[in-house]
Design an enzyme around this catalytic site. Structure first.
Site, short mmCIF file in Angstrom:
data_model
loop_
_atom_site.label_atom_id
_atom_site.label_comp_id
_atom_site.label_asym_id
_atom_site.label_seq_id
_atom_site.Cartn_x
_atom_site.Cartn_y
_atom_site.Cartn_z
N GLU A 268 0.88 -1.17 0.00
CA GLU A 268 0.00 0.00 0.00
C GLU A 268 0.92 1.21 0.00
O GLU A 268 1.52 1.55 1.01
CB GLU A 268 -0.91 0.00 1.23
CG GLU A 268 -2.08 0.95 1.08
CD GLU A 268 -2.04 2.07 2.09
OE1 GLU A 268 -1.82 3.23 1.64
OE2 GLU A 268 -2.24 1.83 3.27
N CYS B 165 -2.22 8.88 3.44
CA CYS B 165 -2.01 8.40 2.07
C CYS B 165 -3.25 8.59 1.21
O CYS B 165 -3.15 8.72 -0.01
CB CYS B 165 -1.58 6.94 2.08
SG CYS B 165 -2.75 5.83 2.90
#
Length: 492
Positions: free
Chosen positions: A265, A299
């Site tokens: 990720e 993020c």
């Protein structure tokens, strides 16, 4: 090895005991040579504690312990694993206030956000405790006849969980809950900037009854050396990483030598698209959450706020009014919405990005300054008129700086949203359900929030595409990331 120390951290809640050592094979211990590194409070730049600094040899000890425990843990019943994960859920909820306070102190996020992070971390343990007993294989006839096709799932094996500093509990908990449910032993490596909450988390796992060697914690100030040592060993079967794309690429190259299972990720450049028929007030409120949550150090933050020209004036007015209401300060203070950035390096990086944006023609329409005194603060800032190829448009901001772009037409807004090599998350606001579905399908990202600024949920698959990585965390897919689907051909 000598016994590892514990630290009494004093705050509004009184004294909080935090282990500071490595956790290997069921015991807290000091690092090789009793080395330590400092953990700093980003709000006042004082030292909170010094934690054990693992050597590559310590990390390999953790792998040895995880490898030795794998067969026994992987063969436990799903009900047994479920019961332990349920106990973790209960302990995290019980200790929410203590963990949240330490998180706020070491990372800087407001207490309200820290409490929410502890709760959602607990929720992932609840989700996987329920899911693991419900997994099923298949038993079917071969289309050509003569034998049965049987599928079942087995744990992939010892797994290395590398977590970032921006969600110091959540990222580790989400990975650990899935891996433990799947029957994998784990080695956790938290970010050096925010290890204390992970130490508290591992103590919870210990108290929940996980056997020796199943969970191991190796904090280090030299992530690259530790990861390189672990990734070179064939005993390690899986690495799950959350962090920058550059580091993810390095880990992928290291994993390739042993054809190791990976989940990544990575970075993002999330577009927040406000279409011509959007509810402007709702969109502005959502943009504030998506951009300024965790001081923008997310993020899945709204990196580029793309507004259709006809609603741009109304959106800008509402958005700026809501940004002006945000209160900056130490996360442990009541009423704070935006805490400090995690360290001086991160603050300098965001300030440099902002300076470059102005030099490249962008206009600061709100904020742009920092608070006086100690701490790594940047006040909420809004930038307009940045070039589409400018640094701020193409980089992950990771700070409390919003960049607004106006385009003419909904199609142009969606086209601009897709102009990035990243593909983690997109957001779109519209009143039209049909338009929402079409936009969500068209947006080139692994996740899309429609009229919603937060997308993570234990029951949903979280993950990106393109330079934002691959693999899923959460949902049914989350546990499968730590399993091998085995096919058995049975003659009849």
């Amino acid at each position: 090895m000598t016994d590892a120390p514990w630290k009494t951290i004093t705050g509004k809640l009184g004294e909080i005991e935090v282990p500071l050592g490595l956790y290997i094979d069921g015991e807290w211990r000091a690092a090789e040579g009793e080395k330590v590194f400092s953990v700093q409070n980003p709000a006042d730049e004082t030292e909170i504690a010094a934690v054990s600094d693992a050597s590559p040899h310590d990390a390999l000890d953790a792998l040895t312990a995880a490898t030795a425990a794998q067969e026994a843990w992987g063969s436990t019943t799903t009900r047994h694993r479920s019961n332990i994960l349920r106990k973790v859920f209960e302990l995290l909820v019980e200790r929410k206030e203590e963990i949240a306070w330490v998180m706020s102190a070491e990372m800087g996020k407001p207490l309200t956000e820290a409490r929410g992070e502890v709760q959602v971390s607990a929720d992932y343990f609840q989700w996987f405790s329920e899911l693991v007993t419900q997994q099923q294989g298949t038993y079917t006839e071969s289309p050509t006849g003569g034998f049965k096709i049987i599928t079942t799932r087995q744990p992939v094996g010892p797994s290395y969980l590398v977590t970032p500093w921006n969600f110091p509990l959540f990222m580790g908990a989400r990975k650990a809950a899935a891996a433990l449910a799947a029957g994998c032993t784990i080695i956790i490596k938290p970010a050096a900037l925010t290890p204390l909450v992970t130490h508290m988390f591992v103590q919870v796992l210990h108290e929940a009854g996980l056997p020796k060697g199943v969970v191991n914690l190796v904090t280090t100030s030299s992530s690259s050396k530790q990861s390189q040592a672990l990734m070179s060993r064939t005993e390690l079967k899986k690495v799950s990483f959350t962090g920058s794309t550059a580091v993810g690429v390095t880990l992928l190259k290291q994993a390739a030598d042993n054809v190791m299972a990976t989940s990544m990720e990575l970075g993002g450049n999330g577009p927040f698209v406000v279409l011509s028929d959007a509810d402007v007030e709702e969109a502005a409120a959502g943009a504030v959450v998506a951009k300024f949550r965790n001081a923008g150090q997310v993020c899945v933050a709204a990196n580029r706020i793309i507004v259709e020209k006809s609603v741009a004036p109304a959106f800008r007015e509402s958005f700026l009014a809501k940004v002006a209401e945000l209160r900056v300060g130490a996360g442990t203070e009541d009423g704070v919405n935006v805490g400090p950035l995690v360290d001086e390096k991160q603050r300098n990086s965001v300030q440099r990005l902002l300076s470059d944006a102005v030099a490249e023609g962008a206009e600061i329409i709100f904020g742009g300054d920092s608070t006086e005194g100690p701490g790594f603060f940047i006040n909420p800032t809004v930038v307009a008129n940045a070039g589409l190829d400018s640094t701020i448009a193409t980089s992950e901001i990771f700070g409390p700086v919003a960049s607004i772009y106006e385009v003419e037409g909904d199609d142009a807004a969606l086209d601009l949203a897709n102009q990035t090599p990243f593909g983690l998350v997109s957001y779109v606001y519209t009143r039209d359900v049909s338009k929402a579905i079409k936009a969500a399908e068209r947006l080139d990202s692994g996740m899309v929030g429609v009229n919603r600024a937060v997308v993570a949920d234990p029951a949903a698959p979280f993950g990106g595409i393109k330079a934002s990585g691959f693999g899923k965390e959460g949902g049914h897919a989350g546990i499968e990331e730590y399993q091998i689907e085995k096919y058995i051909a049975l003659n009849i």
